[in-house]
Write a protein that holds these residues in place. Structure first.
Motif, PDB file in Angstrom:
ATOM      1  N   TRP A 383       0.845  -1.207   0.000  1.00 27.73           N
ATOM      2  CA  TRP A 383       0.000   0.000   0.000  1.00 27.73           C
ATOM      3  C   TRP A 383       0.875   1.250   0.000  1.00 27.73           C
ATOM      4  O   TRP A 383       0.660   2.178  -0.782  1.00 27.73           O
ATOM      5  CB  TRP A 383      -0.883   0.044   1.256  1.00 27.73           C
ATOM      6  CG  TRP A 383      -2.091  -0.820   1.277  1.00 27.73           C
ATOM      7  CD1 TRP A 383      -2.353  -1.827   2.165  1.00 27.73           C
ATOM      8  CD2 TRP A 383      -3.250  -0.754   0.421  1.00 27.73           C
ATOM      9  NE1 TRP A 383      -3.587  -2.383   1.908  1.00 27.73           N
ATOM     10  CE2 TRP A 383      -4.158  -1.747   0.858  1.00 27.73           C
ATOM     11  CE3 TRP A 383      -3.599   0.052  -0.662  1.00 27.73           C
ATOM     12  CZ2 TRP A 383      -5.399  -1.963   0.242  1.00 27.73           C
ATOM     13  CZ3 TRP A 383      -4.824  -0.167  -1.279  1.00 27.73           C
ATOM     14  CH2 TRP A 383      -5.703  -1.154  -0.823  1.00 27.73           C
ATOM     15  N   CYS A 421      -7.324 -11.146  -1.447  1.00 32.64           N
ATOM     16  CA  CYS A 421      -7.085  -9.695  -1.481  1.00 32.64           C
ATOM     17  C   CYS A 421      -7.160  -9.217  -2.933  1.00 32.64           C
ATOM     18  O   CYS A 421      -7.759  -8.190  -3.240  1.00 32.64           O
ATOM     19  CB  CYS A 421      -5.704  -9.335  -0.944  1.00 32.64           C
ATOM     20  SG  CYS A 421      -5.390  -9.872   0.739  1.00 32.64           S
ATOM     21  N   PHE A 425      -9.590  -6.478  -4.523  1.00 34.93           N
ATOM     22  CA  PHE A 425      -9.020  -5.286  -5.145  1.00 34.93           C
ATOM     23  C   PHE A 425      -9.519  -5.156  -6.583  1.00 34.93           C
ATOM     24  O   PHE A 425      -9.878  -4.065  -7.035  1.00 34.93           O
ATOM     25  CB  PHE A 425      -7.493  -5.350  -5.103  1.00 34.93           C
ATOM     26  CG  PHE A 425      -6.839  -4.051  -5.492  1.00 34.93           C
ATOM     27  CD1 PHE A 425      -6.855  -2.972  -4.614  1.00 34.93           C
ATOM     28  CD2 PHE A 425      -6.223  -3.902  -6.721  1.00 34.93           C
ATOM     29  CE1 PHE A 425      -6.265  -1.759  -4.975  1.00 34.93           C
ATOM     30  CE2 PHE A 425      -5.627  -2.694  -7.075  1.00 34.93           C
ATOM     31  CZ  PHE A 425      -5.640  -1.628  -6.203  1.00 34.93           C
ATOM     32  N   ARG A 456     -13.545  -2.630   5.827  1.00 38.08           N
ATOM     33  CA  ARG A 456     -13.921  -4.043   5.773  1.00 38.08           C
ATOM     34  C   ARG A 456     -13.100  -4.870   6.763  1.00 38.08           C
ATOM     35  O   ARG A 456     -13.602  -5.819   7.364  1.00 38.08           O
ATOM     36  CB  ARG A 456     -13.724  -4.570   4.346  1.00 38.08           C
ATOM     37  CG  ARG A 456     -14.211  -5.967   4.096  1.00 38.08           C
ATOM     38  CD  ARG A 456     -14.467  -6.224   2.617  1.00 38.08           C
ATOM     39  NE  ARG A 456     -13.371  -5.812   1.759  1.00 38.08           N
ATOM     40  CZ  ARG A 456     -12.228  -6.489   1.618  1.00 38.08           C
ATOM     41  NH1 ARG A 456     -12.033  -7.613   2.265  1.00 38.08           N
ATOM     42  NH2 ARG A 456     -11.288  -6.036   0.812  1.00 38.08           N
TER      43      ARG A 456
HETATM   44  P1  FAD Z   1      -2.234  -1.077   5.898  1.00 40.00           P
HETATM   45  O1  FAD Z   1      -3.686  -1.087   5.583  1.00 40.00           O
HETATM   46  O2  FAD Z   1      -1.380  -2.052   5.200  1.00 40.00           O
HETATM   47  O3  FAD Z   1      -1.697   0.389   5.617  1.00 40.00           O
HETATM   48  C1  FAD Z   1      -0.306   0.694   5.634  1.00 40.00           C
HETATM   49  C2  FAD Z   1      -0.136   2.116   6.085  1.00 40.00           C
HETATM   50  O4  FAD Z   1      -0.720   3.003   5.128  1.00 40.00           O
HETATM   51  C3  FAD Z   1      -0.853   2.444   7.384  1.00 40.00           C
HETATM   52  O5  FAD Z   1      -0.055   2.126   8.476  1.00 40.00           O
HETATM   53  C4  FAD Z   1      -1.095   3.927   7.250  1.00 40.00           C
HETATM   54  O6  FAD Z   1       0.062   4.652   7.618  1.00 40.00           O
HETATM   55  C5  FAD Z   1      -1.314   4.125   5.785  1.00 40.00           C
HETATM   56  N1  FAD Z   1      -2.727   4.170   5.403  1.00 40.00           N
HETATM   57  C6  FAD Z   1      -3.786   3.527   5.963  1.00 40.00           C
HETATM   58  N2  FAD Z   1      -4.912   3.814   5.296  1.00 40.00           N
HETATM   59  C7  FAD Z   1      -4.566   4.627   4.286  1.00 40.00           C
HETATM   60  C8  FAD Z   1      -5.299   5.269   3.263  1.00 40.00           C
HETATM   61  N3  FAD Z   1      -6.624   5.127   3.137  1.00 40.00           N
HETATM   62  N4  FAD Z   1      -4.625   6.045   2.396  1.00 40.00           N
HETATM   63  C9  FAD Z   1      -3.290   6.218   2.512  1.00 40.00           C
HETATM   64  N5  FAD Z   1      -2.548   5.639   3.466  1.00 40.00           N
HETATM   65  C10 FAD Z   1      -3.181   4.858   4.348  1.00 40.00           C
HETATM   66  N6  FAD Z   1      -6.119  -8.141   3.942  1.00 40.00           N
HETATM   67  C11 FAD Z   1      -7.179  -8.934   4.184  1.00 40.00           C
HETATM   68  O7  FAD Z   1      -7.263  -9.522   5.254  1.00 40.00           O
HETATM   69  N7  FAD Z   1      -8.192  -9.035   3.265  1.00 40.00           N
HETATM   70  C12 FAD Z   1      -8.152  -8.384   2.073  1.00 40.00           C
HETATM   71  O8  FAD Z   1      -9.058  -8.507   1.254  1.00 40.00           O
HETATM   72  C13 FAD Z   1      -7.025  -7.575   1.789  1.00 40.00           C
HETATM   73  N8  FAD Z   1      -6.903  -6.937   0.584  1.00 40.00           N
HETATM   74  C14 FAD Z   1      -5.748  -6.262   0.300  1.00 40.00           C
HETATM   75  C15 FAD Z   1      -5.575  -5.709  -0.973  1.00 40.00           C
HETATM   76  C16 FAD Z   1      -4.391  -5.071  -1.314  1.00 40.00           C
HETATM   77  C17 FAD Z   1      -4.220  -4.518  -2.696  1.00 40.00           C
HETATM   78  C18 FAD Z   1      -3.351  -4.957  -0.346  1.00 40.00           C
HETATM   79  C19 FAD Z   1      -2.055  -4.265  -0.694  1.00 40.00           C
HETATM   80  C20 FAD Z   1      -3.519  -5.491   0.921  1.00 40.00           C
HETATM   81  C21 FAD Z   1      -4.700  -6.156   1.255  1.00 40.00           C
HETATM   82  N9  FAD Z   1      -4.885  -6.740   2.508  1.00 40.00           N
HETATM   83  C22 FAD Z   1      -6.003  -7.486   2.770  1.00 40.00           C
HETATM   84  C23 FAD Z   1      -3.906  -6.491   3.593  1.00 40.00           C
HETATM   85  C24 FAD Z   1      -4.383  -5.317   4.466  1.00 40.00           C
HETATM   86  O9  FAD Z   1      -4.986  -4.296   3.676  1.00 40.00           O
HETATM   87  C25 FAD Z   1      -3.233  -4.661   5.215  1.00 40.00           C
HETATM   88  O10 FAD Z   1      -2.241  -4.288   4.312  1.00 40.00           O
HETATM   89  C26 FAD Z   1      -2.613  -5.550   6.271  1.00 40.00           C
HETATM   90  O11 FAD Z   1      -3.624  -6.052   7.130  1.00 40.00           O
HETATM   91  C27 FAD Z   1      -1.592  -4.763   7.119  1.00 40.00           C
HETATM   92  O12 FAD Z   1      -2.265  -3.681   7.741  1.00 40.00           O
HETATM   93  P2  FAD Z   1      -1.547  -2.423   8.324  1.00 40.00           P
HETATM   94  O13 FAD Z   1      -2.014  -2.196   9.714  1.00 40.00           O
HETATM   95  O14 FAD Z   1      -0.082  -2.519   8.171  1.00 40.00           O
HETATM   96  O15 FAD Z   1      -2.085  -1.183   7.449  1.00 40.00           O
END
Ligand code: FAD
Length: 516
Positions: A383, A421, A425, A456
């Motif tokens: 992301w 995922c 997406f 979600r």
């Molecule tokens: P993440 O959601 O990975 O975010 C990383 C960082 O980005 C955050 O710490 C914050 O600093 C920043 N951030 C947060 N929100 C935003 C925003 N809206 N805009 C900009 N920056 C932001 N997991 C599943 O369980 N099911 C799924 O269907 C799923 N689909 C995914 C699809 C994709 C394309 C990707 C890349 C990941 C997906 N994941 C899914 C994984 C999930 O979205 C997280 O990446 C994972 O759980 C780690 O979460 P995290 O707390 O590190 O934050």
């Protein structure tokens, strides 16, 4: 399949009814259910579907008490279901109380509003009409009184009681009661302005306003920037001791280890780290792409696009940029319909030993560290990488607005190891990515899509308790990004959010700590 032909997908948090599940969803359920009976060809249904999807996101925290479902009456296999509920026109919304009995055909919402707020209020009105024993999954919605408060802590084992003081016609108190339903150590009750004893005792002068009430009659006002649902909800979920049901409480970073040999790297939670971006490149190019021994067809297109976008926009160190550019020109000059991963890897590892050209080996997660080895890391990096790339692309004025998003879509489709995922997406991409017509719209699209995913996944097993999924950026990170409409609903200030994103993900804000 019929489900795919309908207006909703598995990513929408809307239960899709079929002849096989309709009874188990609607009858004898612990939760009330709102059902939309629609026909996929009907224009009004198509127009209403984005509202219903937004409603599902808005009511996500209410699920144990009330859930949303939909059924496509245009699908042949659902014909009998729709006939049995006497559906003649579309869309029809019906409310099924918790513990509805066989034979119940639901209560229709006549002339229902076509906006999230209006529908939310209708649903609360219906929940309150429950006439039999109040369903245990639904918290009490009626106003509380001074007498009830006297004995509140004797009968309720919670640390905090939040009181929302409001006018009788306000829904904020009931909305918050439901918003906090899945959190422990907190209860929310509404108090009407007419409850004079309490209003006087706490010295309440503003309606709505929120007070935290403690055993022994101690109280304190909840401080928020704006007296509105979203601000209260965010603040209450973060009170000391409040945890999502079934989730362990967050641990202090002193106790955290990245893994046994990897010490925890202290970091600033509101910054982007180059170490995460390089780790993401390493993992994606040496682990994910490596799963394809031969890369051809869609996968080759995906890899070529991905590398081209990286060579163009990745704000990397000179050594890394040299490497990305050499891989890019190798791919661009490649002739033929396939490449082997081994050949790709030779270029990637700079086997020609050109000086100052390298992609560092291994991962060093910093801003993407998790409190457990299975949390965060690579998907967090993916992301972050693509947010950075969409923001970098805004500096190249004449470039294709969809270029970076297209590269991400293709990469995720062909290589992202989390297949579910990728499916979610792709659903979002198919729905709206092609509407992106400017470089800032691309930044916005990824931001709002990421927030849909956060919505979600809030409370999911994959959520790190130390990094709860929020609608990002939080009111603390960017107060100006959050606005309240005249009717009290939350709204993003898009101009402020865009400036925030452009600065947060800009190359000059990326921290270079922990690089080798
Ligand atoms: P993440 O959601 O990975 O975010 C990383 C960082 O980005 C955050 O710490 C914050 O600093 C920043 N951030 C947060 N929100 C935003 C925003 N809206 N805009 C900009 N920056 C932001 N997991 C599943 O369980 N099911 C799924 O269907 C799923 N689909 C995914 C699809 C994709 C394309 C990707 C890349 C990941 C997906 N994941 C899914 C994984 C999930 O979205 C997280 O990446 C994972 O759980 C780690 O979460 P995290 O707390 O590190 O934050």
């Amino acid at each position: 399949s019929a489900v795919e032909a309908g207006l909703y997908t598995a990513s929408d948090q809307i239960v899709q009814l079929t002849p096989g599940n309709v009874e188990s969803v609607l009858l004898n359920s612990t939760a009330a259910t709102v059902v939309e009976f629609y026909a996929s060809w009907c224009g009004h249904c198509i127009a209403f579907s984005p509202v219903y999807k937004s409603l599902a996101r808005d009511l996500k925290e209410w699920k144990p008490a009330v859930d949303l479902a939909a059924v496509d009456c245009a699908a042949e296999e659902n014909r009998k279901v729709c006939i049995s509920y006497s559906i003649r026109g579309y869309p029809t919304l019906k409310f099924f109380h918790a513990y509805s009995k066989a034979g119940s055909t639901g209560k229709p919402f006549r002339d229902f509003p076509r906006d999230v707020r209006g529908l939310r209020h209708k649903i609360i009105d219906q929940l309150e009409t429950h006439s039999e024993t109040w369903p245990p999954a639904c918290p009490p919605l009626e106003p509380t009184s001074e007498a009830e408060l006297d004995s509140f802590f004797e009968t309720n084992n919670v640390q905090h009681l939040a009181l929302i003081f409001e006018e009788a016609k306000s829904y904020v108190g009931r909305e918050l009661t439901l918003d906090l339903l899945q959190f422990e150590n907190i209860a929310v009750r509404r108090v009407l302005k007419t409850e004079e004893g309490l209003v006087t005792k706490l010295g309440v002068t503003e309606f709505p306003s929120c007070y935290l009430y403690y055993p022994g009659g101690n109280f304190t006002r909840l401080k928020v920037k704006v007296e509105a649902r979203m601000f209260y909800s965010y603040a209450l979920q973060r009170l000391q001791g409040v945890v999502r049901s079934g989730k362990p409480p967050p641990v202090t970073t002193d106790g955290l280890t990245n893994s046994t040999e990897d010490p925890w790297r202290p970091f600033n939670r509101s910054r982007v780290y180059m170490a995460d971006l390089e780790s993401t490149l390493h993992y994606s190019l040496r682990m994910e792409v490596a799963a394809h021994t031969i890369i051809k067809g869609e996968a080759l297109i995906a890899l070529t696009k991905y590398i081209a976008v990286l060579a163009e926009y990745f704000p990397g160190r000179p050594v890394v940029m040299n490497l990305l550019k050499s891989v890019n020109s190798w791919l661009q000059n490649h002739i033929g319909g396939e490449i082997s991963y081994d050949a790709f890897k030779e270029i990637l590892d700079n086997s020609a030993q050109s000086p100052d050209t390298a992609l560092p080996e291994g991962v060093r997660w910093v801003g993407c560290q998790g409190s457990q080895p299975h949390f965060r890391r690579y998907p967090c990096g993916v992301w972050t990488l693509f947010h950075v790339l969409t923001v970098q692309a805004t500096n190249a004025e004449d470039s294709d607005p969809q270029e970076v998003l297209y590269a991400m879509r293709k990469y995720v489709q062909s290589f992202f190891g989390c297949r579910l995922c990728a499916e979610h997406f792709e659903n979002m991409a198919r729905e709206s990515m092609t509407d992106v017509d400017t470089l800032s719209a691309a930044v916005f699209w990824l931001w709002s899509s990421h927030n849909r995913v956060n919505n979600r996944l809030a409370g999911a097993l994959s959520e790190d308790p130390n990094f709860p999924k929020i609608q990002w950026p939080s009111p603390e990170m960017c107060p100006a990004c959050h606005m309240v409409k005249d009717n009290g609903d939350h709204q993003w200030n898009k101009d402020q959010a865009l400036s925030f994103l452009l600065s947060y993900f800009s190359s000059s804000s990326i921290l270079k700590d922990y690089l080798e």
